[in-house]
Design a protein around this motif. Sequence first.
Motif, PDB file in Angstrom:
ATOM      1  N   MET A   1       0.655  -1.343  -0.013  1.00 49.21           N
ATOM      2  CA  MET A   1      -0.219  -0.441   0.063  1.00 49.21           C
ATOM      3  C   MET A   1       0.676   1.437   0.392  1.00 49.21           C
ATOM      4  O   MET A   1       0.858   1.769  -0.990  1.00 49.21           O
ATOM      5  CB  MET A   1      -0.684  -0.562   1.599  1.00 49.21           C
ATOM      6  N   ALA A   2       1.748   1.279   0.460  1.00 51.50           N
ATOM      7  CA  ALA A   2       2.817   2.589   0.880  1.00 51.50           C
ATOM      8  C   ALA A   2       3.494   2.650  -0.256  1.00 51.50           C
ATOM      9  O   ALA A   2       3.536   3.783  -0.539  1.00 51.50           O
ATOM     10  CB  ALA A   2       4.263   2.217   1.591  1.00 51.50           C
ATOM     11  N   ASN A   3       3.890   1.024  -0.849  1.00 49.33           N
ATOM     12  CA  ASN A   3       4.879   1.749  -2.883  1.00 49.33           C
ATOM     13  C   ASN A   3       3.297   2.318  -3.551  1.00 49.33           C
ATOM     14  O   ASN A   3       3.750   3.089  -4.486  1.00 49.33           O
ATOM     15  CB  ASN A   3       4.826   0.564  -3.178  1.00 49.33           C
ATOM     16  N   ASN A   4       2.305   1.743  -3.725  1.00 48.05           N
ATOM     17  CA  ASN A   4       0.646   1.792  -4.257  1.00 48.05           C
ATOM     18  C   ASN A   4       0.710   4.021  -4.457  1.00 48.05           C
ATOM     19  O   ASN A   4       0.708   4.101  -5.316  1.00 48.05           O
ATOM     20  CB  ASN A   4      -0.220   1.674  -4.506  1.00 48.05           C
ATOM     21  N   ILE A   5       1.048   4.247  -3.028  1.00 51.90           N
ATOM     22  CA  ILE A   5       0.578   5.788  -2.471  1.00 51.90           C
ATOM     23  C   ILE A   5       1.357   6.559  -3.165  1.00 51.90           C
ATOM     24  O   ILE A   5       1.506   7.078  -3.499  1.00 51.90           O
ATOM     25  CB  ILE A   5       0.118   5.603  -0.949  1.00 51.90           C
ATOM     26  N   MET A   6       2.998   6.074  -3.364  1.00 52.46           N
ATOM     27  CA  MET A   6       3.963   6.382  -3.418  1.00 52.46           C
ATOM     28  C   MET A   6       3.813   6.771  -4.634  1.00 52.46           C
ATOM     29  O   MET A   6       4.046   8.075  -5.382  1.00 52.46           O
ATOM     30  CB  MET A   6       5.009   6.121  -3.280  1.00 52.46           C
ATOM     31  N   ARG A   7       3.756   5.961  -5.769  1.00 58.27           N
ATOM     32  CA  ARG A   7       3.576   5.362  -7.579  1.00 58.27           C
ATOM     33  C   ARG A   7       2.479   6.772  -7.281  1.00 58.27           C
ATOM     34  O   ARG A   7       2.275   7.722  -8.431  1.00 58.27           O
ATOM     35  CB  ARG A   7       3.071   4.431  -7.830  1.00 58.27           C
ATOM     36  N   LEU A   8       0.858   7.256  -6.774  1.00 59.90           N
ATOM     37  CA  LEU A   8      -0.034   7.618  -7.276  1.00 59.90           C
ATOM     38  C   LEU A   8       0.953   9.258  -6.500  1.00 59.90           C
ATOM     39  O   LEU A   8       0.322   9.962  -7.885  1.00 59.90           O
ATOM     40  CB  LEU A   8      -1.017   7.564  -5.870  1.00 59.90           C
ATOM     41  N   VAL A   9       1.350   9.376  -5.757  1.00 66.82           N
ATOM     42  CA  VAL A   9       2.095  10.811  -5.634  1.00 66.82           C
ATOM     43  C   VAL A   9       3.504  10.901  -6.786  1.00 66.82           C
ATOM     44  O   VAL A   9       2.705  12.194  -7.581  1.00 66.82           O
ATOM     45  CB  VAL A   9       2.612  10.856  -3.981  1.00 66.82           C
ATOM     46  N   GLN A  10       4.407  10.169  -6.415  1.00 64.31           N
ATOM     47  CA  GLN A  10       4.930  10.502  -8.045  1.00 64.31           C
ATOM     48  C   GLN A  10       4.426  11.218  -9.013  1.00 64.31           C
ATOM     49  O   GLN A  10       4.738  11.216 -10.023  1.00 64.31           O
ATOM     50  CB  GLN A  10       6.004   9.721  -8.680  1.00 64.31           C
ATOM     51  N   GLU A  11       3.195  10.195  -9.691  1.00 62.76           N
ATOM     52  CA  GLU A  11       2.349  10.718 -11.061  1.00 62.76           C
ATOM     53  C   GLU A  11       1.789  11.972 -11.192  1.00 62.76           C
ATOM     54  O   GLU A  11       1.912  12.642 -12.677  1.00 62.76           O
ATOM     55  CB  GLU A  11       0.965   9.633 -10.816  1.00 62.76           C
ATOM     56  N   GLU A  12       2.198  12.461  -9.866  1.00 65.11           N
ATOM     57  CA  GLU A  12       1.690  14.056  -9.938  1.00 65.11           C
ATOM     58  C   GLU A  12       2.954  15.231 -10.450  1.00 65.11           C
ATOM     59  O   GLU A  12       2.861  16.185 -10.970  1.00 65.11           O
ATOM     60  CB  GLU A  12       0.800  14.470  -8.768  1.00 65.11           C
ATOM     61  N   TYR A  13       3.944  14.384 -10.409  1.00 67.57           N
ATOM     62  CA  TYR A  13       4.906  15.182 -10.860  1.00 67.57           C
ATOM     63  C   TYR A  13       5.684  14.883 -11.580  1.00 67.57           C
ATOM     64  O   TYR A  13       6.082  14.029 -11.941  1.00 67.57           O
ATOM     65  CB  TYR A  13       5.622  15.502  -9.611  1.00 67.57           C
ATOM     66  N   LYS A  14       6.246  15.905 -12.274  1.00 69.02           N
ATOM     67  CA  LYS A  14       7.477  15.570 -14.086  1.00 69.02           C
ATOM     68  C   LYS A  14       8.896  15.065 -13.207  1.00 69.02           C
ATOM     69  O   LYS A  14       9.785  14.485 -13.397  1.00 69.02           O
ATOM     70  CB  LYS A  14       8.243  16.433 -14.696  1.00 69.02           C
ATOM     71  N   ASP A  15       9.511  15.889 -11.900  1.00 63.39           N
ATOM     72  CA  ASP A  15      10.671  15.263 -11.261  1.00 63.39           C
ATOM     73  C   ASP A  15      10.510  14.718 -10.133  1.00 63.39           C
ATOM     74  O   ASP A  15       9.487  14.514  -9.905  1.00 63.39           O
ATOM     75  CB  ASP A  15      11.254  16.488 -10.838  1.00 63.39           C
ATOM     76  N   LYS A  16      11.628  13.817 -10.154  1.00 66.74           N
ATOM     77  CA  LYS A  16      11.734  13.262  -8.975  1.00 66.74           C
ATOM     78  C   LYS A  16      11.294  13.528  -7.385  1.00 66.74           C
ATOM     79  O   LYS A  16      11.898  14.209  -7.277  1.00 66.74           O
ATOM     80  CB  LYS A  16      13.184  12.519  -9.228  1.00 66.74           C
ATOM     81  N   MET A  17      10.570  13.201  -6.899  1.00 67.92           N
ATOM     82  CA  MET A  17      10.094  13.274  -5.575  1.00 67.92           C
ATOM     83  C   MET A  17      10.490  12.278  -4.133  1.00 67.92           C
ATOM     84  O   MET A  17      10.777  11.355  -4.624  1.00 67.92           O
ATOM     85  CB  MET A  17       8.749  13.727  -5.500  1.00 67.92           C
ATOM     86  N   TYR A  18      11.237  12.384  -3.148  1.00 62.22           N
ATOM     87  CA  TYR A  18      11.409  12.105  -2.372  1.00 62.22           C
ATOM     88  C   TYR A  18      10.728  12.229  -1.332  1.00 62.22           C
ATOM     89  O   TYR A  18      10.134  12.612  -0.659  1.00 62.22           O
ATOM     90  CB  TYR A  18      12.703  12.126  -1.607  1.00 62.22           C
ATOM     91  N   ILE A  19       9.338  11.031  -1.263  1.00 64.04           N
ATOM     92  CA  ILE A  19       8.029  10.460  -0.833  1.00 64.04           C
ATOM     93  C   ILE A  19       8.270   9.758   0.315  1.00 64.04           C
ATOM     94  O   ILE A  19       8.775   8.561   0.039  1.00 64.04           O
ATOM     95  CB  ILE A  19       6.983   9.927  -1.471  1.00 64.04           C
ATOM     96  N   THR A  20       7.332   9.999   1.873  1.00 62.59           N
ATOM     97  CA  THR A  20       7.516   9.421   2.679  1.00 62.59           C
ATOM     98  C   THR A  20       6.345   9.058   3.136  1.00 62.59           C
ATOM     99  O   THR A  20       5.479   9.718   3.304  1.00 62.59           O
ATOM    100  CB  THR A  20       8.362   9.879   3.893  1.00 62.59           C
ATOM    101  N   VAL A  21       6.039   7.928   3.308  1.00 58.94           N
ATOM    102  CA  VAL A  21       4.408   7.094   4.342  1.00 58.94           C
ATOM    103  C   VAL A  21       5.473   6.910   5.368  1.00 58.94           C
ATOM    104  O   VAL A  21       5.133   6.039   6.009  1.00 58.94           O
ATOM    105  CB  VAL A  21       3.615   6.214   2.912  1.00 58.94           C
ATOM    106  N   LYS A  22       3.587   7.209   5.965  1.00 58.33           N
ATOM    107  CA  LYS A  22       3.829   6.690   7.529  1.00 58.33           C
ATOM    108  C   LYS A  22       2.273   6.013   7.205  1.00 58.33           C
ATOM    109  O   LYS A  22       1.561   6.838   6.813  1.00 58.33           O
ATOM    110  CB  LYS A  22       4.341   7.978   7.914  1.00 58.33           C
ATOM    111  N   PHE A  23       1.916   4.962   8.318  1.00 61.51           N
ATOM    112  CA  PHE A  23       0.911   4.688   8.717  1.00 61.51           C
ATOM    113  C   PHE A  23       0.859   4.599  10.507  1.00 61.51           C
ATOM    114  O   PHE A  23       1.581   4.430  10.962  1.00 61.51           O
ATOM    115  CB  PHE A  23       0.082   2.764   8.378  1.00 61.51           C
ATOM    116  N   GLU A  24      -0.394   4.878  10.323  1.00 58.18           N
ATOM    117  CA  GLU A  24      -1.293   5.215  12.024  1.00 58.18           C
ATOM    118  C   GLU A  24      -2.245   4.785  11.858  1.00 58.18           C
ATOM    119  O   GLU A  24      -2.800   4.491  11.439  1.00 58.18           O
ATOM    120  CB  GLU A  24      -1.419   6.993  11.870  1.00 58.18           C
ATOM    121  N   LYS A  25      -2.398   3.698  12.832  1.00 55.59           N
ATOM    122  CA  LYS A  25      -3.377   2.918  13.662  1.00 55.59           C
ATOM    123  C   LYS A  25      -5.109   3.387  13.080  1.00 55.59           C
ATOM    124  O   LYS A  25      -5.182   4.608  13.889  1.00 55.59           O
ATOM    125  CB  LYS A  25      -3.495   2.048  14.378  1.00 55.59           C
ATOM    126  N   SER A  26      -5.654   3.530  12.880  1.00 54.60           N
ATOM    127  CA  SER A  26      -6.959   4.027  13.117  1.00 54.60           C
ATOM    128  C   SER A  26      -7.775   3.868  14.330  1.00 54.60           C
ATOM    129  O   SER A  26      -7.435   2.634  15.056  1.00 54.60           O
ATOM    130  CB  SER A  26      -7.760   3.044  12.203  1.00 54.60           C
TER     131      SER A  26
END
Length: 170
Positions: A145-170
């Motif tokens: 899921m973290a990888n999928n979120i990273m890909r989804l966010v990176q799709e919005e940018y042309k340049d390489k972005m440094y994306i960090t995904v953290k999960f918190e319990k609901s």
Amino acid sequence: MINKQNLWFLTLFSLILVLSVYYITMPNELLLAHNKTEQKTKKTKEKNEKATIEQTNSLVAMRVSLEEERQEAMDVLQEQLTSEKMTAEEKNNAYEQLKYLNELQGKEETLEKKIKETYKLDSFVKIDNSNITVVAIASKHDNQMANNIMRLVQEEYKDKMYITVKFEKS
């Protein structure tokens, strides 16, 4: 002898010149009043949106913290815009920074909505230059899921972005 094309050019040029002089010499009270009404409208709109959206306390706390930080920066920039001591170039730089902060805010909201629509997760997104932090509320911490979120966010940018995904319990 002046032809029609030259006459139109001189007319438009003088109109632009007059408007430029008017803008530069415009009383700061008009700018301040306009900025205050914009801020009040914006704050009312944000309060209404927050009231309709129920989210976990940690996401709300992060949003409030980021919003306060950005609002302080925007207030400083707006003071620079209305200051008589600032040069036109400094005012232009302050305006560009304000515009950039507004674009950042819009981009963050767009990414949050996209994550919500795609993965049905409440999230918080913070963009800081080329660093993007995503905090998502999920019952389990999933690397895929973290990888999928990273890909989804990176799709919005042309340049390489440094994306960090953290999960918190609901």
